[in-house]
Design a protein around this motif. Sequence first.
Motif, PDB file in Angstrom:
ATOM      1  N   ASP A   1      14.858  -6.008 -10.277  1.00  0.00           N
ATOM      2  CA  ASP A   1      16.098  -5.811 -11.025  1.00  0.00           C
ATOM      3  C   ASP A   1      16.009  -4.551 -11.860  1.00  0.00           C
ATOM      4  O   ASP A   1      15.051  -4.375 -12.632  1.00  0.00           O
TER       5      ASP A   1
ATOM      6  N   ALA B   1      16.710   0.074 -18.596  1.00  0.00           N
ATOM      7  CA  ALA B   1      16.648   0.641 -17.245  1.00  0.00           C
ATOM      8  C   ALA B   1      16.209   2.092 -17.275  1.00  0.00           C
ATOM      9  O   ALA B   1      15.327   2.503 -16.507  1.00  0.00           O
TER      10      ALA B   1
ATOM     11  N   TYR C   1      26.426  -1.198 -13.452  1.00  0.00           N
ATOM     12  CA  TYR C   1      26.367  -2.660 -13.445  1.00  0.00           C
ATOM     13  C   TYR C   1      25.710  -3.211 -14.714  1.00  0.00           C
ATOM     14  O   TYR C   1      25.685  -4.431 -14.910  1.00  0.00           O
ATOM     15  N   LEU C   2      25.176  -2.338 -15.548  1.00  0.00           N
ATOM     16  CA  LEU C   2      24.433  -2.750 -16.732  1.00  0.00           C
ATOM     17  C   LEU C   2      25.232  -2.483 -17.995  1.00  0.00           C
ATOM     18  O   LEU C   2      25.775  -1.394 -18.186  1.00  0.00           O
ATOM     19  N   GLU C   3      25.259  -3.468 -18.888  1.00  0.00           N
ATOM     20  CA  GLU C   3      25.890  -3.251 -20.187  1.00  0.00           C
ATOM     21  C   GLU C   3      25.048  -2.327 -21.046  1.00  0.00           C
ATOM     22  O   GLU C   3      25.572  -1.440 -21.729  1.00  0.00           O
ATOM     23  N   ASP C   4      23.738  -2.520 -21.026  1.00  0.00           N
ATOM     24  CA  ASP C   4      22.802  -1.723 -21.825  1.00  0.00           C
ATOM     25  C   ASP C   4      21.949  -0.883 -20.881  1.00  0.00           C
ATOM     26  O   ASP C   4      21.171  -1.424 -20.091  1.00  0.00           O
ATOM     27  N   TRP C   5      22.087   0.432 -20.943  1.00  0.00           N
ATOM     28  CA  TRP C   5      21.312   1.313 -20.081  1.00  0.00           C
ATOM     29  C   TRP C   5      19.887   1.543 -20.592  1.00  0.00           C
ATOM     30  O   TRP C   5      19.041   2.052 -19.858  1.00  0.00           O
TER      31      TRP C   5
ATOM     32  N   GLY D   1      16.513  -2.578 -14.960  1.00  0.00           N
ATOM     33  CA  GLY D   1      16.593  -3.070 -16.332  1.00  0.00           C
ATOM     34  C   GLY D   1      15.447  -3.977 -16.688  1.00  0.00           C
ATOM     35  O   GLY D   1      15.219  -4.266 -17.870  1.00  0.00           O
TER      36      GLY D   1
END
Length: 262
Positions: free
Chosen positions: A116, A146, A139-143, A118
């Motif tokens: 995954d 990742a 697709y991620l709220e918090d970069w 992140g």
Amino acid sequence: MISSEHQKHAIYSRLVSPSSVSVDSSKVNDYSSFAEAYTAANESNLVNAYYERPAMLALAGDVAGRRILDAGCGSGLLFAALRDGGAMVSGFDSSAGMLELARQRLGDGADLQVADLGSPLPYPDDTFDDVVASLVLHYLEDWGPALAELRRVLRPGGRLIASVDHPFAVNLIHREAGREGEHNYFDTTNWTVEWSVGGQTILVSRWNRPLHAMAEAFAEAGFRITVINEPEPDPAARELFPEAIATEPRFLCFLFFVLQAD
């Protein structure tokens, strides 16, 4: 005119209410259930085959002899093109179904893993010359987590080449649908569409953020922006998809970055 073959593999997109996501969250972004239909579309459609993927390859340039990580590699189309260019490629994706199609395409010897974005990645520090992240960061709220992991696996001076939804285009989609009240450009907001292709439908949920928030996330993770690109489609697209390009320009709506790991 668009040929019947291209129409068959087109992805039709419809903006849906956020409440649709809460009905059954297990069916959101379930690429394994949609893997074959999505891959068939990705092979030949306008947005992926004649716009996003050629742009990523152009930004990568000469990759012969480079170690490259394909983050969110899907069914392996970009992986295959980079490998054909002489790169030594590894890839990961969260979808086991997509990775099975990638193994069929690339062969059993391809370095492919389920992971995954992140979460901690299964690669040592300073492993790769480049990371390509094709339409996955949004697709991620918090970069933050990742980007920190991608920076960790890149050698100093290595490149992150990324494509994401263009925030202006996403804002326009909401304004045209009369939903500007729920989508302030300057906020990081979740939005959901229903994709239909090959007789299947899937809910796809992504996060949109303003350009300055992207730049801040890159800088905080130790990346320096060297290129921001808003490319034209491949020249062949104008002959294959003339009506789509003329009437639906907002669907060519990605923003591309080349970043250097400081």
